[in-house]
Design a protein around this motif. Structure first.
Motif, PDB file in Angstrom:
ATOM      1  N   PRO A 231       0.545   6.348  -7.209  1.00 40.08           N
ATOM      2  CA  PRO A 231      -0.850   6.404  -6.765  1.00 40.08           C
ATOM      3  C   PRO A 231      -1.794   5.785  -7.796  1.00 40.08           C
ATOM      4  O   PRO A 231      -1.682   6.030  -8.997  1.00 40.08           O
ATOM      5  CB  PRO A 231      -1.112   7.911  -6.615  1.00 40.08           C
ATOM      6  CG  PRO A 231       0.243   8.499  -6.371  1.00 40.08           C
ATOM      7  CD  PRO A 231       1.197   7.674  -7.199  1.00 40.08           C
TER       8      PRO A 231
ATOM      9  N   ASP B 166       0.821  -1.212   0.000  1.00 36.80           N
ATOM     10  CA  ASP B 166       0.000   0.000   0.000  1.00 36.80           C
ATOM     11  C   ASP B 166       0.854   1.261   0.000  1.00 36.80           C
ATOM     12  O   ASP B 166       0.477   2.275  -0.600  1.00 36.80           O
ATOM     13  CB  ASP B 166      -0.924   0.008   1.220  1.00 36.80           C
ATOM     14  CG  ASP B 166      -2.131  -0.900   1.035  1.00 36.80           C
ATOM     15  OD1 ASP B 166      -2.368  -1.331  -0.112  1.00 36.80           O
ATOM     16  OD2 ASP B 166      -2.818  -1.195   2.035  1.00 36.80           O
TER      17      ASP B 166
ATOM     18  N   LYS C 128       0.223   4.076  -2.796  1.00 34.46           N
ATOM     19  CA  LYS C 128      -0.282   5.381  -2.373  1.00 34.46           C
ATOM     20  C   LYS C 128       0.710   6.505  -2.637  1.00 34.46           C
ATOM     21  O   LYS C 128       0.309   7.621  -3.003  1.00 34.46           O
ATOM     22  CB  LYS C 128      -0.627   5.344  -0.878  1.00 34.46           C
ATOM     23  CG  LYS C 128      -1.855   4.526  -0.541  1.00 34.46           C
ATOM     24  CD  LYS C 128      -2.106   4.524   0.963  1.00 34.46           C
ATOM     25  CE  LYS C 128      -3.341   3.684   1.309  1.00 34.46           C
ATOM     26  NZ  LYS C 128      -3.564   3.627   2.782  1.00 34.46           N
TER      27      LYS C 128
END
Length: 483
Positions: A310, A302, A306
C-alpha cells in the motif's frame, strides 16, 4: 420454347442462390462470436450473441437468477454471467472451466459495464472445490500461493503479475527498437565465466555418450551467467546491441532477491567514453518502460499498490519525475561510516556493498534511485576499465540502487586498451583462455561499455514485491526446482 426454358432455368438458379444466401446470413447472425473477457467488457458488442470461455471465479445461486463470475486471464476483472436457475449444474463450482453462450447486455450495476445473459452453459472441466487449495473469498498471501506453482496463476494477484511481466517484456523490446539497438540471440551454453565468481552450473549429458574423460563439447561448458562477452563481440560491428535472455547463478542463497535462474536485459554500446553515457541510457530505459507498464496495466499495477505494498504508487511516480542521483563509491562509504546504524558487514573502503548498505544509501537519498560509480578496481571483473587517473585505484563501473531492492542495474566501461587488458589477464592466469577477447582489441577496437538489468528485481521495484520468487512464473533457487 428453348429460350423460355433457358430463362426459366436461370431464374431458378438465381432464386436458389438468393435463398441460400439468406439462409447463410441468418445462420451467421445466430452463430455466437467468440470473445475474450476483456473484449466482452469493452462494451463494443452489446446485444450481440457471443461465446465466452474461462474459469469460474464465483457462483451465487438465487431463487430468480444464477450468477457466475468468469475470467479467462485476459484482464483482472471477471465477466458476470446472469442465467436462469434451470441452467445451474452441480459441476458449476469455483475453479471449474466453462463455456457460456448468450447475449451481452448493459449492466445495471456501476461496478461492471456489461453482463452476459446466458442461454447455454457447458462445464468443460470439473474442479473439486473442496480439495482446491485456493479459496473463493480469500485473498491469499504471496507466501501461501508460492507453495502451488502449478495453480497460483489462477489467483488475481499472480495473473496480474504475469500480465504486467508480459507488458514489461514488450516495453523492453520496443524501447530498444525505437532507439536503434539490434537484438542479439546470445547462447545459453558457454565456456566463459564472465563474472569470474565461479558460480556456474556445469553442463553434462544425462547419459554418457563418450568416454569418461571426454567432455561433450570437448571443453567444460556451463549455463551462462551473463551474455556480456558475446555482446561485446557484436558491438564491434553493430555499435548498439542488446539481449533479453535467462541467466544462471549457482549461488547457495535463500535470500529474497536471489534466484538460480532469472532473466537479464543486457546492453552494449560502442564509441562510449564515459560512465555518464551508460547512466543516461539506464535512467531513460527505466523510466520509459515503467511509464508504459503503468499506462497499459493500470488495473493490474493498482492491485499491487493497494494490497501488496500500500502506498507504493507514490514512490514509483516520484521515481519517474526526478533525476536519479549520482555518488561515488568513496562518498557512499563515507555516508555509511557516518551512519548511526549498525551494519552486519564492515563499511571500510574496499569492501563490497551489501544489500543492507544499498538500502541505507537509497533511504539516505530520500528513497530516490542512486547511481554509485567508481568502485575499487579489485572488486570488479577483468574486463572493467581502469580509472588510472584517479587518486584511488578505481574502475569505471556503475550500479543503480533502487528503493526496496538495492542493485537493479550493474555496468561498466570495458577495458579497450590492449596492454592493460593483457596485463590483467596475465595476472589472473587467463590470457590463453581469453586470447579471442584480446583479438577484439587488436582488430578495430573502440571505447565501449554496457550494463545488465535484472528483470525480476526491476519488477520487484515497480510493484513493491518483497520476494523475488513472487515475480517469476517458476522460481528456481537452492534446494528448490519444482516442476
Amino acid at each position: 420454347m428453348k429460350m423460355f426454358r433457358a430463362a426459366t432455368q436461370r431464374l431458378s438458379v438465381a432464386t436458389a442462390s438468393r435463398r441460400m444466401f439468406k439462409t447463410l446470413r441468418h445462420f451467421c447472425k445466430k452463430a455466437p462470436r467468440k470473445l475474450r473477457v476483456s473484449e466482452a467488457l469493452s462494451g463494443a458488442d452489446l446485444e450481440a450473441n457471443v461465446q465466452v470461455q474461462g474459469w469460474v471465479r464465483s457462483v451465487r445461486s438465487q431463487k430468480a437468477n444464477l450468477f457466475l463470475d468468469v475470467n479467462d486471464g485476459s484482464c483482472l476483472q471477471s465477466l458476470q454471467i446472469v442465467a436462469s436457475p434451470q441452467l445451474n449444474d452441480p459441476l458449476l463450482t469455483f475453479g471449474s472451466a466453462v463455456e457460456v453462450q448468450g447475449v451481452l447486455k448493459q449492466s445495471l450495476h456501476a461496478k461492471q459495464p456489461v453482463e452476459l445473459a446466458a442461454e447455454h452453459i457447458r462445464v468443460v472441466g470439473e474442479c473439486n472445490s473442496s480439495d482446491f487449495p485456493l479459496k473463493i473469498k480469500e485473498r491469499h498471501k504471496l507466501e501461501y500461493i508460492r507453495q502451488f506453482p502449478h495453480l497460483r496463476c489462477r489467483t488475481n494477484t499472480f495473473s496480474s503479475l504475469l500480465r504486467i511481466r508480459s507488458e514489461a517484456t514488450s516495453a523492453v523490446h520496443s524501447y530498444f527498437k525505437e532507439n536503434g539497438f539490434l537484438q542479439i540471440h546470445t547462447p545459453i551454453i558457454t565456456s566463459n565465466d564472465c563474472e569470474g565468481a565461479g558460480e556456474l552450473f556445469q553442463i553434462e549429458p544425462s547419459s554418457q555418450q563418450s568416454s569418461e574423460d571426454e567432455n561433450y563439447f570437448s571443453i567444460p561448458a556451463y549455463l551462462t551467467v551473463s551474455a556480456q562477452l558475446h555482446l561485446e563481440i557484436m558491438a564491434g560491428s553493430f555499435s548498439r546491441v542488446y539481449t533479453f535472455a535467462p541467466a544462471f547463478r549457482a549461488e547457495n542463497s535463500q535470500s529474497r532477491r536471489h534466484l538460480a535462474e532469472f532473466f537479464m536485459v543486457e546492453v552494449e554500446l560502442a564509441f562510449t567514453r564515459s560512465v555518464e553515457d551508460l547512466t543516461e541510457v539506464m535512467e531513460d530505459m527505466f523510466k520509459r518502460i515503467t511509464e508504459r507498464v503503468l499506462d497499459r496495466c493500470a488495473e493490474d499495477v493498482d492491485l499491487f499498490h493497494k494490497h501488496v505494498r500500500p502506498g507504493h504508487r507514490d514512490t514509483v511516480e516520484a521515481t519517474l519525475k526526478e533525476r536519479f542521483l549520482v555518488m561515488t563509491y568513496s562518498e557512499a562509504i563515507n555516508i555509511l561510516k557516518r551512519s548511526s546504524q549498525t551494519f552486519a558487514f564492515p563499511t571500510n573502503w574496499g569492501c563490497d556493498l551489501k544489500t543492507e548498505h544499498e538500502n541505507y544509501l537509497v533511504k539516505h537519498c530520500g528513497t530516490r534511485p542512486v547511481f554509485v560509480v567508481d568502485y575499487p578496481y579489485q572488486l570488479k571483473p577483468f574486463y572493467t576499465r581502469d580509472n588510472r587517473d584517479h587518486p584511488e585505484h578505481t574502475a569505471a563501473a556503475v550500479d543503480l540502487l533502487v528503493p526496496g531492492v538495492g542493485e537493479v542495474y550493474g555496468g561498466s566501461l570495458r577495458e579497450e586498451r590492449l596492454d592493460l587488458l593483457r596485463a590483467r589477464l596475465e595476472k589472473i592466469g587467463l590470457e590463453d583462455k581469453y586470447n579471442w577477447y584480446l583479438d577484439l582489441r587488436r582488430f578495430g577496437s573502440v571505447p565501449h561499455g554496457g550494463f545488465g538489468m535484472g528483470f525480476e528485481r526491476y519488477l520487484q521495484c515497480i510493484l513493491g514485491v518483497d520476494n523475488i520468487k513472487d515475480v517469476i512464473p517458476f522460481p528456481r533457487f537452492s534446494h528448490s526446482c519444482l516442476l
